[in-house]
Design a protein around this motif. Sequence first.
Motif, PDB file in Angstrom:
ATOM      1  N   UNK A 183      43.472  32.075  41.692  1.00 33.41           N
ATOM      2  CA  UNK A 183      42.723  32.609  40.548  1.00 33.41           C
ATOM      3  C   UNK A 183      41.828  33.808  40.884  1.00 33.41           C
ATOM      4  N   UNK A 184      41.176  33.784  42.048  1.00 33.10           N
ATOM      5  CA  UNK A 184      40.295  34.911  42.371  1.00 33.10           C
ATOM      6  C   UNK A 184      41.102  36.173  42.651  1.00 33.10           C
ATOM      7  N   UNK A 185      42.311  35.980  43.156  1.00 36.35           N
ATOM      8  CA  UNK A 185      43.139  37.132  43.516  1.00 36.35           C
ATOM      9  C   UNK A 185      43.628  37.858  42.284  1.00 36.35           C
ATOM     10  N   UNK A 211      39.042  39.943  50.439  1.00 37.45           N
ATOM     11  CA  UNK A 211      39.418  38.582  50.001  1.00 37.45           C
ATOM     12  C   UNK A 211      39.014  37.535  51.009  1.00 37.45           C
ATOM     13  N   UNK A 212      39.451  37.787  52.244  1.00 37.01           N
ATOM     14  CA  UNK A 212      39.237  36.801  53.289  1.00 37.01           C
ATOM     15  C   UNK A 212      37.765  36.466  53.429  1.00 37.01           C
ATOM     16  N   UNK A 257      33.181  36.677  40.707  1.00 41.59           N
ATOM     17  CA  UNK A 257      34.622  36.438  40.692  1.00 41.59           C
ATOM     18  C   UNK A 257      35.037  35.415  41.744  1.00 41.59           C
ATOM     19  N   UNK A 258      34.428  35.512  42.919  1.00 41.18           N
ATOM     20  CA  UNK A 258      34.810  34.613  44.008  1.00 41.18           C
ATOM     21  C   UNK A 258      33.912  33.378  44.084  1.00 41.18           C
ATOM     22  N   UNK A 259      33.051  33.238  43.106  1.00 42.41           N
ATOM     23  CA  UNK A 259      32.201  32.056  43.115  1.00 42.41           C
ATOM     24  C   UNK A 259      31.288  31.991  44.323  1.00 42.41           C
ATOM     25  N   UNK A 260      30.794  33.167  44.770  1.00 43.78           N
ATOM     26  CA  UNK A 260      29.874  33.189  45.904  1.00 43.78           C
ATOM     27  C   UNK A 260      28.467  32.967  45.347  1.00 43.78           C
TER      28      UNK A 260
END
Length: 616
Positions: free
Chosen positions: A259-261, A290-291, A446-449
């Motif tokens: 999903x984040x991608x 991403x990583x 977006x990445x839930x950070x």
Amino acid sequence: MRILQLHCDEIEYTPTKKEISAAEEIQPETKRFEEIVVAFIAVEDGDDSTVAQKAINEIQDSMKKVGCKKLLLYPYAHLSSNLASPSTALSVLKQMESLGTDLEIHRAPFGWTKSYKVQVKGHPLAETSKIITKERTEEETSEAVKSESKIKSYWYIMELDGSMKKFSDFNFAKHQNLEALAKYESVKKRSVDEAPPHVSLMKKLAIADYEPASDSGNMRFYPNGRLIKSQIERYVTDRVKDYGGYEVETPIMYDSHHPSMASYFNRFPARQYSINAEGKHLFLRFAACFGQFLMVSDFQMSYKNLPYRLYELTRYSFRREQSGELVGLRRLRAFTMPDCHAFCRDIPQAIDELKTRFDLSKDVLNNLGLDDNDYEMAIRFTEDFYKEHKDIVHELVKKHGKPVLVEMWKERFFYYVLKWEFNYIDNLGKASALSTDQIDVENGQRYGIEFVDENNKPQHPIILHNSPSGAVERIIYALLEKAASDLKRGKKPHFPLWLAPTQVRVIPIKEEFLDYAKNLANKISEQQIRVDMDDRNESIGKRVRDAEKEWIRYILVIGEKEINSKNINIRDREQDQSREASYEAFIDEIKKQISSKPFEKLNAPFFLSQRPQIMV
RNA sequence: GCCAAUGUAGCUCAGCCUGGCUAGAGCAUUCGCCUUGUAAGCGAAAGGUCGUGGGUUCGGAUCCCAUCAUUGGCUCCA
């Protein structure tokens, strides 16, 4: 769409009963064909008319090879677990039936359970399977790539006092490189028709070359090139660690359905390499984002931990640039990029961090051998960000010390509100970005950070994306271009001493001095200096010439005089005549130049007589 | 990706326009001679599916088509 294609002596089938309600209305009767290609087809989710066209093209191509003109399209759901709806599947099959040209096409009824009997031919091309996906016909282009051209930009030059001028009101006379950059970026006007000089240099110096067996833009690096790269990589990594980056390593390929991608895809203007494996659609990373984001999203973070910095040297990042854009080491499809993200609690903290990284980047470039005159700065931001934070923009421009190219966007399109970069301007007036940093206001969410703030509330961090040097290959490109411009002006080109594959070359005049020369070289080598010896049976002139062609800084010719003297005879590329110095003074001189830099051992045989000729 | 140019020995290039002996040169490589004082010592040998595939022709490195790669332009980035 999945296809199992069989070249048959004969096939016979009988529809027995309707399997689904959407089955075609037909009179069930046994059909029999001879000398025919049968395509068992599963239509999958997402298939459409472009897939139908692509599929029929591929089938026709392979039928031409086996010399058969009769085709039976046979719906066969069992090839896939990701089927399209029956109505779509039927319409796609019908399209395929109508799209075939120059073929006699039959179609088995859709939606029926059929019994069948088949006799397949025994030649190698009789059985093939194909997977046809939409990407293969129509490029999967991210939204960012597509709409990049629609972005409305306003271009200015910002002076040191912070005033913004239109190009027409700015006097470029003293800023020719900036003018080149401005034109390059805004007018998109380039008039060159020669190959950039670094391309032949990278070959002649046996640094890097094209690898025809790979995809274009994927280079091979010879021992010299690997050594230089390795030195640069280690240097940049050391600097980022000193600044406070923590080094990590993350996968080079990712599932594009994560999903984040999927949503990031559409915010990052880059084309990817994709790989299909075990039903997954993977793509090769185009940056370390991403990583690192996925990693840090699993961290428990407090505001007290911020700013927190993660660093990775990506070997490699992949961008499937358009083939026409690839040149030498300037633009690659696989490249090594130091990528450092800083996670910050808010904009003020991000701005502080941005300044630190700006200084870091400038200093790193300087130490790599590129000074302020070699690059021009561009800064890009949204109008809103500029209105609120004029001072930081001015400050960066002041730090740079020269007027700067400005691109202002009416609206934010990318994930960042501000981005600066240093552009190397090469011999042909082409600009390429090296260092860069961005203020990212989107990907935290977006990445839930998350981090927890003073009020015990979860917050998304502001993320900075910095590459202090830019791609390592591009640094080599810039150094080679710089050397080429020296060459053009009649100066001897050189690499910074700490990057030179050979720092000292020892040339014994006669065989009888070999031992002495070898001892001397060993002593020098123990000082962590890359030294080698030309022991070939060639004239002195020839060997000196060859050393000069390799841009070797120090050449020591060893003969009777040297053996009987305490001093060393040094031919220094920087000066035009040879001189004498004591061994200690010589070592000191070298040490002074390379002391703060990493050291790698000689990456080639010590004796030149044992070296293969890589390039001439 | 689109348009254009280029592709001949390991490298740099000649030959192609105007089709016809065994496809040449320099450098590099190997062997031999020379035994060396700061940018090329001398000689010989070996080395080529003429990018790849197809076509025209009695005959193709040479003409035509396709394809791949490189370079340039357009577009784009670290």
